[in-house]
Design a protein around this motif. Sequence first.
Motif, PDB file in Angstrom:
ATOM      1  N   GLU A   1       7.026 -28.399  -5.955  1.00 57.46           N
ATOM      2  CA  GLU A   1       7.930 -28.432  -4.812  1.00 57.46           C
ATOM      3  C   GLU A   1       7.144 -28.150  -3.535  1.00 57.46           C
ATOM      4  OE1 GLU A   1      11.130 -29.119  -5.099  1.00 57.46           O
ATOM      5  OE2 GLU A   1      12.118 -28.368  -3.300  1.00 57.46           O
ATOM      6  N   GLN A   2       6.271 -27.149  -3.607  1.00 55.41           N
ATOM      7  CA  GLN A   2       5.427 -26.834  -2.460  1.00 55.41           C
ATOM      8  C   GLN A   2       4.253 -26.000  -2.938  1.00 55.41           C
ATOM      9  OE1 GLN A   2       7.483 -24.928   0.798  1.00 55.41           O
ATOM     10  NE2 GLN A   2       5.752 -25.124   2.209  1.00 55.41           N
TER      11      GLN A   2
ATOM     12  N   PRO B   1       8.994 -22.923   4.484  1.00 55.86           N
ATOM     13  CA  PRO B   1       9.385 -23.609   3.246  1.00 55.86           C
ATOM     14  C   PRO B   1       9.755 -25.059   3.548  1.00 55.86           C
ATOM     15  CG  PRO B   1      11.166 -22.202   4.002  1.00 55.86           C
ATOM     16  CD  PRO B   1      10.000 -21.933   4.907  1.00 55.86           C
ATOM     17  N   VAL B   2       9.497 -25.943   2.609  1.00 52.87           N
ATOM     18  CA  VAL B   2       9.845 -27.345   2.850  1.00 52.87           C
ATOM     19  C   VAL B   2      11.268 -27.646   2.413  1.00 52.87           C
ATOM     20  CG1 VAL B   2       7.478 -28.156   2.659  1.00 52.87           C
ATOM     21  CG2 VAL B   2       8.953 -28.143   0.623  1.00 52.87           C
ATOM     22  N   SER B   3      11.829 -26.776   1.588  1.00 56.44           N
ATOM     23  CA  SER B   3      13.172 -27.081   1.079  1.00 56.44           C
ATOM     24  C   SER B   3      13.978 -25.810   0.896  1.00 56.44           C
ATOM     25  CB  SER B   3      13.063 -27.819  -0.255  1.00 56.44           C
ATOM     26  OG  SER B   3      12.527 -26.944  -1.221  1.00 56.44           O
TER      27      SER B   3
ATOM     28  N   ASP C   1       2.602 -19.068   4.050  1.00 58.65           N
ATOM     29  CA  ASP C   1       2.977 -20.423   4.428  1.00 58.65           C
ATOM     30  C   ASP C   1       4.303 -20.814   3.796  1.00 58.65           C
ATOM     31  OD1 ASP C   1       1.274 -21.436   6.205  1.00 58.65           O
ATOM     32  OD2 ASP C   1       0.236 -22.810   4.832  1.00 58.65           O
ATOM     33  N   LEU C   2       4.375 -20.576   2.474  1.00 55.88           N
ATOM     34  CA  LEU C   2       5.586 -20.933   1.752  1.00 55.88           C
ATOM     35  C   LEU C   2       6.757 -20.075   2.215  1.00 55.88           C
ATOM     36  CD1 LEU C   2       3.548 -22.374  -0.145  1.00 55.88           C
ATOM     37  CD2 LEU C   2       5.069 -21.751  -2.021  1.00 55.88           C
TER      38      LEU C   2
ATOM     39  N   VAL D   1      12.688 -23.713  -2.064  1.00 54.27           N
ATOM     40  CA  VAL D   1      11.543 -22.829  -1.799  1.00 54.27           C
ATOM     41  C   VAL D   1      12.000 -21.610  -1.015  1.00 54.27           C
ATOM     42  CG1 VAL D   1       9.275 -22.628  -0.705  1.00 54.27           C
ATOM     43  CG2 VAL D   1       9.935 -24.780  -1.813  1.00 54.27           C
TER      44      VAL D   1
ATOM     45  N   ARG E   1      16.351 -30.649   2.097  1.00 55.70           N
ATOM     46  CA  ARG E   1      15.002 -30.462   2.657  1.00 55.70           C
ATOM     47  C   ARG E   1      15.139 -29.775   4.014  1.00 55.70           C
ATOM     48  NH1 ARG E   1      11.945 -31.156  -1.546  1.00 55.70           N
ATOM     49  NH2 ARG E   1      10.098 -31.449  -0.259  1.00 55.70           N
TER      50      ARG E   1
END
Lengths: 371, 274
Positions: free
Chosen positions: A213-214, A225-227, A220-221, A230, A366
């Motif tokens: 997912e990432q 987060p990208v979604s 960073d996460l 996450v 997202r």
Amino acid sequence: MARLRLQGIEKSYGNVHAVRGVDLDVAEGEFTVLVGPSGCGKSTLLRCIAGLEEVDAGTVTIGDDAVNNVRPRDRNLAMVFQNYALYPYMNVRENIAFGLKARRTPADEIETRVRRAAGMLGIESLLDRLPRQLSGGQRQRVAIGRAIVRDARLFLFDEPLSNLDAQLRDEMRTEIKRLHQELGKTMIYVTHDQIEAMTLADRIVLLREGVIEQAGAPLDLFERPVSRFVARFLGSPPINFIPGRLVDEAGAGLAVRCGEDAVFALPPERAAALASRAGSDVILGIRPEHITGRAHVGGRRGHFVPHRVVIDLVQPTGTRLHGTFTLAGIEVLAELQAHDVERPGETIEVLFDMQRAIIIDPTSDRVIQGD
Amino acid sequence: MKRRRRHSTALRFAAAVLLLVVFLFPIYWLFMIAFKTPEEIFSSPPTWYPASIQFDNFRGLFKSGDAKTVFNSLFIAGTSTLIAMFLGTIAAYSLARFRTGGENLAVWIISQRMIPPIAIVFPLFLLYVWLGWVDTYHGLILLYTAFNLPYVIWMMRGYIEDVPLELEESALVDGCTRWGALLKVVFPMVRNGLFATAVFTFVFAWNDFIFALVMTRSEVTTYPVQVTHYFGAQSNFWAKIAAMSVLGAAPVFLAVAFLQRYLVRGISLGAVKG
């Protein structure tokens, strides 16, 4: 010691597609944590690296060697298992020496290495005991000792701390982190515990249903987060998700409107990036620690938007206080300071840090990064 | 209160002794006959024990060559046990670890063991006649091996399944081959089960009468078949029957005595998970 490269790894068990096309590069000496909810394929991926499972497609490369068709013993890895996997009829010394013996290491060298490994883990006095005479934490140390005694290229940990109680888990986590710093070995660590992932990792690889997912540095996460997945997976207490709509009311700039009366203006640069989305439904994601009482934002950077709320649940944790209020029909948790609220039912003004909030597209889940 | 409890303990103890005497007496009697002289055996009233221990009855068995049947039994039962244990264990490993044959193969295999021997002994006899295997060592060894294999596979499969898979995987990663992991990790873990299963396998072959009776003539007669030769139409050779029975019981007694530790653990192994 070596780097690891996974290219297009696929693995199915019958109808269950456990790993779906995973690409991953792990640099030499890096501590990588594979994390995700149960059934996300993290353990399967680790077992593919170890050679305990054959991959259906893709390439596993350790150092410069593609090892798809190499037996586990010839991959020169060390692995720590969740249930310790100590041989019950061998004492601690024999357990630690097992891998060295299997590789026909000379006896005096075995003794030296076993002593050194035991020394690093503080288990020298236990060498003549049987596993059943050890506590959970000691067993885990022996299991780790069995791994570090070998000069393996790669160290694999499969949820090594999940059978320990909370205090011991913290202790062993510190120990593992220290070992990594001392040994400087490439380590791949599987866990479902986001705290372990955050604290141990140089890099977190968050898996979901067999895909990455990432991947990135822990912060960073956490911060980008990208979604929705996450964002929810990392952080404790978990992030709040509040349904809303991107609005541009009376030319006051882009804001998120949640429910009837709550409007949270976005900082100018974010507003610009999201301008084309005005009018669409979104989900506002904001972590409890980014909803604060007015008295405590002094000096902190951010884009604070005030909102008056009725706190209906108060949970003091000591220095902090978890206050729950309802917004747009959703229970929202704010991490306030102690004494911000004395009792439930109080109305207070809280500040939403919209600099740190994330905006999620509800159809794709997202995070909307902007155009 | 205390007195009553002591009372009931004494009663139970007496009952246990009584039962033991009832059940052990025939065995005691048989053993005593083996050491008696012919006069003592047939004396009336009977003598409870021989005036002096003498081994003439055994000597007679060795002189006539009848004692050879005990060695036949030992050789046949021992060899078939070894072969069945080896083949059965690796087959069980395959069933347990590689899910060979899916869920049903193991049940199908153990169901073979449920066939009454008498139902297959005559078809097998015809086959053996055709093969020329009647009255041969390998004939009986093969038969016992085949008959014991399902039992060995079934039992060993259970024991192997109880060995945590992680132990083996750990050994594989640590530098063992499959065979290495089997020898160094699985075998030590299932040692008790291995011994317990081997004893039962041996005892089956050792005690078998029906196969040995049908499949042998004079060359490889086993001891149970030999004992029946002493029951005559006119008279029974009690001295020989008793002496042969003692010889036949001895190996099993010894095996159980020496392996008792493993037997008890092996049989109770896997009874309680965890």
